[in-house]
Design an enzyme around this catalytic site. Structure first.
Site, short mmCIF file in Angstrom:
data_model
loop_
_atom_site.label_atom_id
_atom_site.label_comp_id
_atom_site.label_asym_id
_atom_site.label_seq_id
_atom_site.Cartn_x
_atom_site.Cartn_y
_atom_site.Cartn_z
N PRO A 150 10.86 -5.76 -4.04
CA PRO A 150 9.86 -5.10 -4.87
C PRO A 150 9.00 -6.08 -5.66
O PRO A 150 9.45 -7.18 -6.00
CB PRO A 150 10.70 -4.25 -5.83
CG PRO A 150 12.00 -4.96 -5.91
CD PRO A 150 12.20 -5.71 -4.63
N TYR B 138 -8.71 1.83 -6.38
CA TYR B 138 -7.83 2.94 -5.95
C TYR B 138 -7.99 4.19 -6.82
O TYR B 138 -7.19 5.12 -6.69
CB TYR B 138 -6.35 2.53 -6.03
CG TYR B 138 -5.99 1.17 -5.50
CD1 TYR B 138 -6.15 0.87 -4.16
CD2 TYR B 138 -5.47 0.20 -6.36
CE1 TYR B 138 -5.80 -0.38 -3.68
CE2 TYR B 138 -5.12 -1.05 -5.89
CZ TYR B 138 -5.28 -1.34 -4.55
OH TYR B 138 -4.94 -2.57 -4.08
N CYS C 40 -22.01 -5.45 -12.96
CA CYS C 40 -23.19 -4.69 -12.53
C CYS C 40 -22.89 -3.84 -11.30
O CYS C 40 -23.43 -4.08 -10.22
CB CYS C 40 -24.34 -5.66 -12.28
SG CYS C 40 -24.79 -6.46 -13.82
N1 LLP Z 1 6.71 -6.58 0.64
C1 LLP Z 1 5.58 -6.61 1.34
C2 LLP Z 1 5.60 -7.06 2.74
C3 LLP Z 1 4.37 -6.20 0.74
O1 LLP Z 1 3.24 -6.21 1.43
C4 LLP Z 1 4.37 -5.78 -0.61
C5 LLP Z 1 3.13 -5.36 -1.27
C6 LLP Z 1 5.60 -5.77 -1.31
C7 LLP Z 1 6.74 -6.18 -0.65
C8 LLP Z 1 5.73 -5.35 -2.74
O2 LLP Z 1 5.35 -4.02 -2.92
P1 LLP Z 1 5.51 -3.35 -4.37
O3 LLP Z 1 6.96 -3.28 -4.71
O4 LLP Z 1 4.78 -4.15 -5.35
O5 LLP Z 1 4.90 -1.99 -4.23
N2 LLP Z 1 -2.71 -3.99 -4.97
C9 LLP Z 1 -2.00 -2.75 -4.78
C10 LLP Z 1 -0.61 -2.96 -4.22
C11 LLP Z 1 -0.61 -3.70 -2.91
C12 LLP Z 1 0.78 -3.98 -2.38
C13 LLP Z 1 0.74 -4.95 -1.26
N3 LLP Z 1 2.00 -5.26 -0.68
C14 LLP Z 1 -1.97 -2.00 -6.12
O6 LLP Z 1 -2.44 -2.52 -7.12
O7 LLP Z 1 -1.55 -0.86 -6.18
#
Ligand code: LLP
Length: 889
Positions: free
Chosen positions: A761, A803, A830
């Protein structure tokens, strides 16, 4: 239109004592303690109500997937045999957990499972063989359950559901659904019914399976166990059918999107059918019809709160006019057909609908004008997994001009007496009026009003999102029932009051320190390390998880990396840049604590990763085929696309056909062959299905899917189910249920204990540790909209613009002042999308200059910031209570 099912005959002469049918799903039958609950619920009903009780059960979690995997590799003897052996092993182990002798209880069943390999139908009648394979899960679980319960005193009988449920072919079914997605006939002679169960008061049987007229096994298809319970309810003219699940019932909206959604305590069949069909996932829509036709009430009950009343669906409910629910369905495809020749043209609709039928596509909603007919297609496997839409359009082009509008969402208001309520829905219509509505349909059954809009509208999260807004407008409109206590139970929020009353956030108690930091220059992110530790330890306390890796893309600040390293976490990197930064920050880190899981990376990045000795994850054969020298003889992790994705927004769903990540399970043999050719080994399987997932159950499904694949590979020792745990961004949102996540993983891990369970995570560990400090710049009113300008904008925090994400915004300088107005909070970039929050109630000094705080920005805040408009990157500071050196980011 939804296919009609044959009408069972409602019976008048009901034999006493009557039956109650209970249904339990996979998670409810995979643990010993859950079987104790099933036994207790059955005995309680028999003793208290003087009825006979039939429990319809699913297969152990993950087993139907594992059986499906046998079908997927049916041509390969060795792979089939390995998979069967794994399933045998799993049931033997579970029998031992239940203190049963596996050979005595399951011997014959397991022999039948083994015999499937040599079954002639495997080549001669493949669909029959597939049905036989798929049926084994329920046959095994019900046999184990009945034996276990019988040891506890009362006798629990076992019956083969196939002896009672008879498949009934429907018109226009293709060969596959005729065998593997059947409907059943529930008519039965009273004399035969009287023999049901041979006098036993407590019986266990299987969901999901039935029998064809030719004696072969039939499969009920999706939602199968609910539907089996409904068929048995109808067949036995039962007193009621109880569906035991993991939510308290049906709600007036999806409670994950709308925490104020109310429990629907009473519904009639037609309303329940509309709600189930238009979005709610609690009950499979197919299971209502048999009960309605036989006048058998359905109760929905929550296994973890058995005392809660839940939802009752019955005819006896006096119908109360009013809107009961609002639901949404994603993935709707609209097909707009235009012809100038249509005016009074005889047979045009017949011509076009014949083409939909030819492609096996079911049409749902229809809107028409003189020159245009627009229809919506039900989301179906057929539509998602094939090129059927292209083929349909090519055929339709012979008779009209075709346009496909997708992806759309259908938003439906459900309730009796919709026609007489339209005048109360002014504000709801106005809300839709602001958007592009492609189709409106009001059904003549007076139950349903549907608007089809662009799917993206549903992606705006939080209190600002479309569904919470519409639900609030409906409540205010007076269109919901007047005597509401007859219909509505408590809200989701009230039911989870304990869970939602969160502790005071750290930034409230640290206000002085934050105001001081704000004077060092804004915009500035501040990270509170005790909060990082608190999260790290809560996750580490889940016994099912063997290893934890922090996905540092969420926030690579050096102090956070050091903190998590000390907490025993490994790290997940996705680029050469992240690897370099990690090893610069933690030079002594053991490379085996690091995963490298890039997407479409360069050869140079893989070469760098192999040189560093970190664990490498691949998600296509391209690197192996083009740069075999990098991977020769190495241990590799393989990223799988489990075929489904979840997440807070479509842009962050990383599983399923449309996503660029992972290999499809069907191509696993080819991948394995490429790995073998260079003498490498697959030692781990990985899947990350998306980010910001609110429901805690998906990872257990991912584990089950990967574990059954791992069984067929043979060299796998670890299974990584990715990150993705959601965060409650709205102040009153339900926090992620970490305990339920851990329990679901523990249940499935018990089934496949041979693999280490890994997680990675990002967001959940760090989101709540971070805040963004910013200063007000200007306060401006234009055309009635009040705007508060900040020195932070989409260049500082991109999530709201990208988003539609919600982040709480507070005026730190005036934290105890009364709100003065609702502001759109905007940045200095802008672009019109540079909005950090809409209609936020805030106390604001008209002179500007206040210090404001944007909460829960520790994840994907600074790491996604840019220098757009050359406004510079934000500052970063660290607060800690044990004097850990923050260091440079
Ligand atoms: N493992 C992999 C292969 C991933 O691509 C990601 C996130 C994670 C783990 C961790 O996921 P998390 O636990 O943080 O959900 N910018 C977006 C989130 C993009 C996540 C990309 N990959 C946002 O601000 O919501």
């Amino acid at each position: 239109m939804h296919a009609a099912e044959p009408m069972p005959r409602a019976d008048i002469d009901k034999p006493a004592p009557r039956w109650i049918v209970l249904k339990f799903g996979g998670t409810s039958v995979s643990e010993r303690s859950r079987w104790d609950t099933i036994g207790a619920l059955m005995r309680e009903r028999a003793d208290r109500d003087g009825v006979r009780v039939l429990a319809v059960v699913s297969a152990l979690s993950g087993i139907t997937n594992a059986l499906q995997n046998i079908i997927d590799v049916h041509a390969d003897d060795t792979a089939c045999a390995e998979r069967i052996a794994a399933i045998v092993q799993r049931h033997r182990a579970f029998a031992e957990t239940l203190d049963l002798d596996p050979d005595a209880v399951l011997g014959e069943r397991l022999r039948k499972l083994d015999a499937l390999l040599a079954d002639p139908r495997r080549t001669s009648a493949q669909l029959d063989w597939q049905a036989e394979v798929l049926a084994q899960g329920e046959l095994l679980s019900s046999t184990l359950g009945a034996a276990y319960l019988s040891k506890q005193g009362a006798t629990f009988g076992w019956i083969d559901a196939r002896d009672w449920l008879q498949a009934a072919p429907l018109p226009n079914q293709n060969e596959w659904s005729r065998r593997l997605s059947v409907s059943c006939d529930t008519r039965i002679a009273p004399a035969k019914r009287a023999r049901f169960g041979n006098g036993a008061a407590l019986l266990v049987t299987q969901g999901f399976i039935a029998r064809h007229g030719d004696g072969e096994t039939a499969i009920l298809g999706r939602g199968g166990s609910d539907t089996s319970a409904a068929y048995f309810g109808a067949l036995l003219s039962a007193q009621r059918v109880e569906i035991w699940t993991d939510v308290p019932g049906m709600f007036s909206a999806n409670p994950r999107q709308v925490p104020d959604a109310r429990l629907l305590s009473r519904l009639d069949y037609e309303e329940a059918q509309e709600i189930a069909t238009t979005g709610a996932k609690v009950l499979h829509p197919r299971c209502i019809h048999p009960c309605r036709a036989a006048n058998v009430p359905i109760w929905i009950r929550d296994t973890s709160h058995p005392q809660m009343e839940g939802t009752v669906i019955a005819r006896s409910v006096a119908s109360v006019p009013g809107v009961k629910a609002i639901s949404s369905r994603r993935g709707i495809v609209l097909v707009a057909m235009e012809t100038i020749g249509m005016w009074q043209q005889v047979g045009f609709l017949a011509d076009i609908f014949e083409r939909f039928k030819r492609h096996g596509l079911s049409v749902d909603l229809i809107g028409s004008s003189e020159t245009n007919v627009t229809v919506s297609l039900d989301p179906s496997d057929n539509l998602v997994n094939s090129n059927v839409l292209e083929a349909l359009c090519a055929d339709l082009a012979e008779v009209c001009r075709v346009k496909v509008i997708a992806p759309c969402a259908a938003i439906t208001l459900v309730g009796r007496g919709m026609r007489s309520l339209l005048h109360k829905l002014g504000d709801v219509w106005a809300e839709f009026g602001r958007e592009r509505v492609h189709l409106i349909s009001q059904s003549s059954n007076d139950l349903n009003l549907t608007f089809v809009v662009d799917e993206a509208l549903l992606d705006q999260d939080g209190a600002d999102g479309m569904m919470p807004r519409l639900h609030a407008l409906l409540i205010a409109s007076g269109a919901m029932p007047v005597d509401e206590s007859a219909v509505f139970g408590p809200s989701w929020r009230a039911l989870h009051a304990d869970a939602t009353s969160r502790a005071v956030p750290w930034w409230r108690t640290q206000r002085e320190a934050l105001l001081e930091l704000a004077t060092q220059g804004t915009p500035r992110y501040v990270y509170h390390l005790p909060t990082v530790r608190e999260h790290a330890r809560a996750l580490a306390a889940l016994p099912a998880i063997d290893r934890r890796f922090y996905a540092l893309k969420a926030n690579p600040h050096a102090a956070i990396l050091r903190t998590l390293e000390k907490e025993g976490y490994g790290f997940e990197c996705v680029s050469g840049g992240e690897l370099a930064h990690l090893f610069k920050t933690l030079p002594a880190l053991d490379p085996q604590r690091v995963l490298f899981t890039p997407s479409f990376a360069t050869r140079g990045e893989y070469a760098d990763a192999t040189a560093r000795g970190v664990r490498i994850t691949l998600d296509s054969t391209f690197p192996l085929k083009h740069w075999p020298e990098l991977f020769r003889g190495r241990d590799l992790i393989l990223r799988i696309d489990p075929g489904f994705g979840h997440g807070h927004h479509e842009k962050v769903r990383t599983g399923g056909k449309g996503a660029k990540f992972g290999i499809e399970t069907g191509t696993l043999p080819a991948f394995q062959a490429t790995v073998d050719a260079i003498g490498a080994r697959i030692v781990g399987l990985h899947a990350h299905i998306g980010s910001g997932i609110a429901e805690s159950s998906h990872w257990a499904d991912v584990y089950a899917r990967l574990a059954s694949l791992a069984d067929g590979i043979g060299t796998v020792s670890s299974i990584d189910v990715g990150g993705g745990l959601g965060v409650p961004y709205e102040p009153d949102a339900v926090p992620f249920d970490l305990a339920a996540y851990g329990a679901a993983l523990a249940a499935i891990k018990a089934a496949y204990p041979q693999y280490e369970l890994w997680v990675e995570p990002g967001r959940w560990l760090v989101a709540e540790c971070g805040v963004l400090l910013t200063h007000a710049t200007q306060v401006v009113e234009k055309s009635g909209v009040h705007r508060l300008g900040l020195d932070a904008g989409m260049h500082t925090l991109l999530r709201p613009a990208l988003y539609g994400a919600f982040h709480q915004i507070v005026n730190l300088s005036r934290i105890d002042d009364a709100d003065v107005d609702a502001f759109d909070v905007v940045g200095p970039i802008c672009e019109s999308g540079d909005v950090l929050g809409r209609r936020r109630k805030l106390p604001v000094a008209t002179t500007g200059n206040d210090a404001l705080l944007i909460a829960d920005t520790g994840a994907y805040g600074a790491s996604m910031a840019s220098n757009y408009n050359l406004r510079g990157l934000p500052g970063e500071s660290v607060l800690d209570d044990i004097g850990l050196d923050g260091g440079a980011p």
